[in-house]
Every structure is written in C-alpha cells, then in structure tokens.
Design an enzyme around this catalytic site. Structure first.
Site, PDB file in Angstrom:
ATOM      1  N   HIS A 106      28.665 119.918  23.290  1.00 52.98           N
ATOM      2  CA  HIS A 106      27.431 120.376  24.010  1.00 52.98           C
ATOM      3  C   HIS A 106      26.450 120.899  23.533  1.00 52.98           C
ATOM      4  O   HIS A 106      26.868 122.872  23.932  1.00 52.98           O
ATOM      5  CB  HIS A 106      28.788 122.119  25.108  1.00 52.98           C
ATOM      6  N   HIS A 114      29.853 125.365  32.957  1.00 57.67           N
ATOM      7  CA  HIS A 114      31.854 125.664  32.157  1.00 57.67           C
ATOM      8  C   HIS A 114      32.334 126.740  32.774  1.00 57.67           C
ATOM      9  O   HIS A 114      32.896 127.299  31.714  1.00 57.67           O
ATOM     10  CB  HIS A 114      31.247 125.468  30.498  1.00 57.67           C
ATOM     11  N   GLU A 144      33.167 120.589  35.859  1.00 61.40           N
ATOM     12  CA  GLU A 144      32.186 120.297  34.903  1.00 61.40           C
ATOM     13  C   GLU A 144      31.305 119.006  35.788  1.00 61.40           C
ATOM     14  O   GLU A 144      30.988 117.553  35.519  1.00 61.40           O
ATOM     15  CB  GLU A 144      31.833 120.134  33.692  1.00 61.40           C
TER      16      GLU A 144
END
Length: 341
Positions: free
Chosen positions: A102, A172, A309
């Site tokens: 991420h 997210h 996501e």
C-alpha cells in the site's frame, strides 16, 4: 458543502469537507483522502453511517489498518519490495515482511493532500509526490475528486508522472451497513460480479495464477452471507484469514460497470459498487483485533468492516499476463469508482 480547518500536520493544513443532500452525507478529510463518515438513508427513513473511522483526525496518522484512506502510489502487495521498468530496478520499503504494501509508511494513506477545489457537491484533493518518494520513480501529480449525487458518492482518480512509473490507486474504506459498528459484517450479504480471483501465497502476495470461483467459497456471484464463507475449510481462505483476495471482474477491463453489492443484515440498506477498474480486493477486516476505538466508542473487532478496493490486479508489475500498471511519462492515469445506495 461545509468546510473547516481541523489543524496542521507539519506545514500542511488538515481540512474537513462535508458534502450532503437529503439522502447522503460524506465527510472527507484532506489528510490521507479519508472518508471519515458516509451517512446513507435506509428503507426505514433512518440515516446510517456505513464506514468505520475515528472522531479525531490525528488517529488516522500512522495507523496500521489504512482505515478510510486513499491508497497509493501502488495498492496491494509488491513481492520482494522491488520492481523493474526496462533495465532499471527500483527498491521499495519492505513494510510487510519481505513485501511492499500500500505504498509503504509514507504512502498516500499517510500523506496530507491540499484542497484544490470545492463546490456544493464535490471536492478535489491534490498531492504532488516527488521523484523517488518511497522508492518510486517520477514526480507524480495526483488529483482525487469526491462528488456526491442524490444516491451515490463517486471517486475519480487522475495522475500524471514526468517519468515512467507504476500507479494503482484505490480507496480503503471499511464498510459496515448495520448502523452501529460494535458488531460485525458476518450477517451481511455480499455479491461480487467475478468469475475468477487471483491466488495468494502464505504472505498474501499474488502468485500470478488466476483461479475460477466455481465450486469454491469465493463464488459470490449470486449473493452470499459473509459469515458462511470466511471460515470455510479452503486453503486460499485460510491463507487470507478470510477474504483477502483480488477478484477478476467479469465486465470488460476499462468499462465502467458493476463490481459488487452489499446488503445489511436486516435488508434495509444496499450499497452497489461500480467502477472501470478490472479488479476488486475484497478484505473482510480479518486483522482488526479490538485495539482501535471508533467514532462512537466502538471497539473494532475482527470482521467489523468489509473493504471493497477497486484496483488493478495486485503485483501486476511482476506478471505480464495481468493488466499493466506502468504509467508512461506524460500519460494520464484516470480511474473512477461509484458507491450507490
């Protein structure tokens, strides 16, 4: 539209922008592009906040769960925390074992954005990530626009780089349609419009294999109770400790269309997700452990929220048969996702 300054992080102001109409209300923070709250009108005429989050914006800083944030520069895991473009290899932060996750500790989830524009039904946030930030090549100029219609919140992502780089942006948010978030999403019904999913290894990184959902707990095409699937005796489900997988959407890549649908346990509220992305990471909040306190004093336990996501396939930079994530210098990246109620 309401706009207020909450504080400062370094030399950057942190602002909250609230977009609202008679059916929906969304509170957006400039720090991390956070959706702090998303209130939707249910069938009984009551408002429900459908996302997990914190009352104090400072609780979003350096958090380990990415709650409510924009993810960039590259969503999901990059195996070995490195990738190559042409003959050059770039080394990233290994922030999850040997892998990069991420965008690393200084990813967009942990970065202040500026408010570039705001109106009655939209806000545009901007972040200019310098060349080499987090190990990524190129100065990346990113804009994220949140816009509210009568029944939907839409997120538009655009980015351009001055060097070839990789980009995979997503959001997210942890969704929970139950009104109160001291319980779980296990009794909610999930539909995912996907005939296949990408396999993960023991570290939840992609192996590059695409597997059919047919005959597996990942077949959510007709709607399933989440709690009936996350504890299944299935090797892939065990590796992810529940849903923690990218689904290969059935719609054509690049075409805006249906991704998923989530319905509350009482059937009073349904959220439909649409996007032009080719995949969606379904994550059932498996690593929440009760250590976080939410907006109304709730303790976020395991399975308190579900992430949907929308994204390019994880670790696509290492698998040529996946849709590409390399963004050429000067080329415009544009993706959009819509959450409708």
């Amino acid at each position: 539209m309401k706009r207020e300054r909450l504080g400062m992080i370094g030399s950057c102001a942190v602002e909250r922008i609230v977009l609202e109409n008679q059916r929906l209300s969304a509170a957006i923070l400039s720090f991390g592009g956070v959706i702090q709250s998303l209130r939707a009108l249910d069938a009984a005429g009551a408002y429900r906040d459908v996302v997990l989050g914190f009352s104090d914006w400072k609780d979003y800083v350096d958090q380990g769960y990415y709650i409510g944030t924009v993810i960039g520069r590259c969503a999901n895991r990059i195996s070995g925390a490195s990738f190559a473009i042409g003959e050059r290899t770039y080394t990233l932060e290994a922030n999850e074992g040997e892998n990069h996750l991420h965008g690393g500790s200084c990813g967009f989830w942990n970065t202040p954005f500026s408010v570039e524009a705001a109106g009655e039904d939209f806000v545009t946030l901007r972040c200019v990530s310098p060349d080499g930030a987090g190990g990524y090549p190129g100065t990346l100029d990113t804009r994220i626009t949140y816009s509210l219609s009568e029944r939907a919140l839409r997120i538009d992502y655009t980015a351009v780089s001055d060097r070839d780089t990789i980009v995979n942006l997503t959001h997210h948010s942890y969704f929970n349609l139950e009104g109160r978030h001291d319980g779980t999403i296990l009794d909610e019904t999930l539909t995912v419009y996907a005939d296949a999913f990408t396999q993960i290894d023991d570290a939840c990184a992609s192996t590059g294999q695409i597997l059919p959902v047919e005959g597996t707990p990942f077949d959510c095409r007709k709607g399933v109770r989440i709690g009936q699937r996350v504890g299944a005796e299935d090797e892939q489900m065990k590796k992810g400790s529940g849903f923690n997988h990218n689904f290969v959407l059935s719609k054509p890549a690049g075409v805006f269309g249906p991704v998923a649908q989530l319905t509350s346990a009482d059937g009073q509220l349904t959220m439909r997700v649409e996007s032009d992305q080719p995949g969606v990471q379904v994550y059932s909040g498996n690593y929440l452990d009760g250590s976080l306190t939410g907006k109304r004093g709730e303790r976020y336990q395991r399975f308190s929220g579900l992430c949907l996501e929308t994204q390019d396939y994880p670790d696509a930079v290492h698998f040529p048969h996946f849709p590409p994530v390399v963004l050429k210098a000067g080329q415009m990246y544009h993706r959009q996702t819509r959450f409708a109620f």
